[in-house]
Motif scaffolding. Structure first.
Motif, PDB file in Angstrom:
ATOM      1  N   LYS A 173       0.839  -1.207   0.000  1.00 46.02           N
ATOM      2  CA  LYS A 173       0.000   0.000   0.000  1.00 46.02           C
ATOM      3  C   LYS A 173       0.876   1.260   0.000  1.00 46.02           C
ATOM      4  O   LYS A 173       0.932   2.010   0.977  1.00 46.02           O
ATOM      5  CB  LYS A 173      -0.948   0.002   1.198  1.00 46.02           C
ATOM      6  CG  LYS A 173      -1.887  -1.196   1.249  1.00 46.02           C
ATOM      7  CD  LYS A 173      -2.834  -1.107   2.440  1.00 46.02           C
ATOM      8  CE  LYS A 173      -3.732  -2.316   2.533  1.00 46.02           C
ATOM      9  NZ  LYS A 173      -4.639  -2.262   3.716  1.00 46.02           N
ATOM     10  N   ASN A 206       1.241  -3.458   6.341  1.00 44.46           N
ATOM     11  CA  ASN A 206       0.181  -3.405   5.323  1.00 44.46           C
ATOM     12  C   ASN A 206       0.019  -4.738   4.602  1.00 44.46           C
ATOM     13  O   ASN A 206      -1.096  -5.133   4.240  1.00 44.46           O
ATOM     14  CB  ASN A 206       0.492  -2.300   4.314  1.00 44.46           C
ATOM     15  CG  ASN A 206       0.327  -0.918   4.906  1.00 44.46           C
ATOM     16  OD1 ASN A 206      -0.445  -0.714   5.837  1.00 44.46           O
ATOM     17  ND2 ASN A 206       1.058   0.046   4.371  1.00 44.46           N
ATOM     18  N   CYS A 237      -3.297  -7.013   4.429  1.00 38.64           N
ATOM     19  CA  CYS A 237      -3.876  -7.577   3.199  1.00 38.64           C
ATOM     20  C   CYS A 237      -4.086  -9.082   3.331  1.00 38.64           C
ATOM     21  O   CYS A 237      -5.084  -9.632   2.844  1.00 38.64           O
ATOM     22  CB  CYS A 237      -2.962  -7.282   2.011  1.00 38.64           C
ATOM     23  SG  CYS A 237      -2.966  -5.563   1.465  1.00 38.64           S
ATOM     24  N   THR A 277     -11.456  -3.135  -3.345  1.00 41.71           N
ATOM     25  CA  THR A 277     -10.242  -3.878  -2.987  1.00 41.71           C
ATOM     26  C   THR A 277     -10.107  -5.243  -3.660  1.00 41.71           C
ATOM     27  O   THR A 277      -9.098  -5.915  -3.464  1.00 41.71           O
ATOM     28  CB  THR A 277     -10.205  -4.098  -1.459  1.00 41.71           C
ATOM     29  OG1 THR A 277     -11.408  -4.765  -1.045  1.00 41.71           O
ATOM     30  CG2 THR A 277     -10.094  -2.765  -0.721  1.00 41.71           C
ATOM     31  N   ARG A 284      -6.829  -6.263  -5.519  1.00 41.84           N
ATOM     32  CA  ARG A 284      -5.539  -6.314  -4.841  1.00 41.84           C
ATOM     33  C   ARG A 284      -4.867  -7.662  -5.110  1.00 41.84           C
ATOM     34  O   ARG A 284      -5.548  -8.632  -5.470  1.00 41.84           O
ATOM     35  CB  ARG A 284      -5.719  -6.085  -3.341  1.00 41.84           C
ATOM     36  CG  ARG A 284      -6.026  -4.639  -2.972  1.00 41.84           C
ATOM     37  CD  ARG A 284      -6.287  -4.468  -1.489  1.00 41.84           C
ATOM     38  NE  ARG A 284      -6.479  -3.066  -1.125  1.00 41.84           N
ATOM     39  CZ  ARG A 284      -6.843  -2.650   0.074  1.00 41.84           C
ATOM     40  NH1 ARG A 284      -7.068  -3.532   1.054  1.00 41.84           N
ATOM     41  NH2 ARG A 284      -6.989  -1.352   0.324  1.00 41.84           N
TER      42      ARG A 284
END
Length: 325
Positions: A28, A71, A75, A88, A91
């Motif tokens: 991120k 981060n 995730c 999201t 991702r």
């Protein structure tokens, strides 16, 4: 290199550049940039505007690694709800471009690198603070608060407030009151910043059952809290001027100007709490606010700024004395 989605669908990277890009996205990077700005601000003030370039680069790189590790684990933990949320689902983990196991190895590597660099080139305190930020963000915010409490952003904001402590400790080897004021500034800034975003994507959070404040209480009470936190932020930023005397008139003027605009935007949102355009304006400005506030700290810390303000103050004093004679 092939990965598998939570849904059983698989994706494949076409080249090494795409692999690197996917791991980069895991960290991120846009969030990391803000954290590094606050780290640099802490270092700049602690060093009175004269930071060792090597120490600055090592600390910022180490901070980026620590934030990237936190981060990435975030995730990893949230890959189930990230797949459901439109914002999201693309991702690297929910899209299947990276396997969960590989993401964890990547996070551990980043955390280890961060701790080692800070311990060797700065000091153990800064290294331990960086690791505490990872632990707090992962265990307190991601694991405990995010899915269970409307206070998730308020308490979880402490993790994002640790980078200036890392920067200060890297320079001085300790934590003064000024360092804790920097912590408090980021701590109070986080709720208005993130709640404004939460207003924008409230439906996404509601879909996955994350109790962000706008989801639980609605936009109007959220806008009221944003306004209160923004009001509280201004006097805290001025503590660096008085009673701590680590910042001067240049920073005070910048802090008051930036804070006044922030309060104005928060007030506009309070008047129209369901206006997403206003909420987006508050969110975007909150980012600029923090960047320019830290820039103001850096500018005020420069030796040349001290010299100019001293000359101006002396001239003003002479001018006033001429009328009193």
């Amino acid at each position: 290199m092939q990965e598998t989605l939570l849904t059983g669908i698989s994706r494949q990277h076409e080249n090494v550049l795409q692999v690197i890009q996917s791991y980069y996205q895991l960290t991120k990077p846009r969030i990391i940039l803000l954290l590094l700005i606050t780290t640099a601000g802490g270092m700049w003030i602690a060093a009175n505007g004269e930071v060792s370039p090597v120490l600055l680069l090592v600390t910022l790189f180490s901070g980026a690694c620590a934030a990237g590790a936190a981060n990435t684990i975030n995730c990893f933990y949230d890959r189930d709800i990230d797949y459901i949320m439109e914002r999201t689902r693309h991702r690297p983990l929910p899209s299947g471009r990276i396997q969960p196991r590989d993401a964890l190895i990547f996070a551990i590597t980043l955390a280890t690198l961060s701790f080692t660099l800070l311990a060797v080139f700065a000091n153990l305190l800064s290294a331990c603070l960086a690791m505490s930020g990872i632990v707090f963000y992962v265990l307190i915010y991601t694991h405990w608060l995010k899915r269970h409490s409307t206070l998730n952003i308020v308490i979880g904001g402490a993790a994002g407030a640790i980078p200036p402590l890392v920067g200060w400790a890297a320079v001085t080897g300790d934590l003064s009151w000024a360092a804790w004021v920097l912590f408090a500034i980021i701590f109070l800034w986080t709720p208005p910043h993130f709640w404004a975003l939460a207003v924008l994507i409230r439906d996404d959070y509601a879909k996955v059952g994350v109790p962000m404040l706008p989801v639980v209480v609605g936009n109007e009470p959220t806008a009221r809290q944003i306004f209160y936190y923004t009001l509280a932020l201004i006097p805290v930023t001025l503590l660096l001027v008085y009673p701590l005397h680590v910042m001067g008139a240049v920073y005070a003027g910048i802090a008051l100007l930036l804070g006044g605009v922030f309060v104005q935007k928060a007030w506009q949102l309070l008047q129209t709490p369901s206006d997403l355009t206003v909420a987006r304006s508050v969110f975007k400005y909150s980012i600029l606010y923090l960047m320019f506030l830290c820039a103001g700290m850096g500018l005020d810390s420069l030796p040349i700024t001290h010299h100019v303000t001293d000359v101006v103050a002396a001239n003003v004093q002479t001018f006033i004395s001429s009328f009193q004679a």
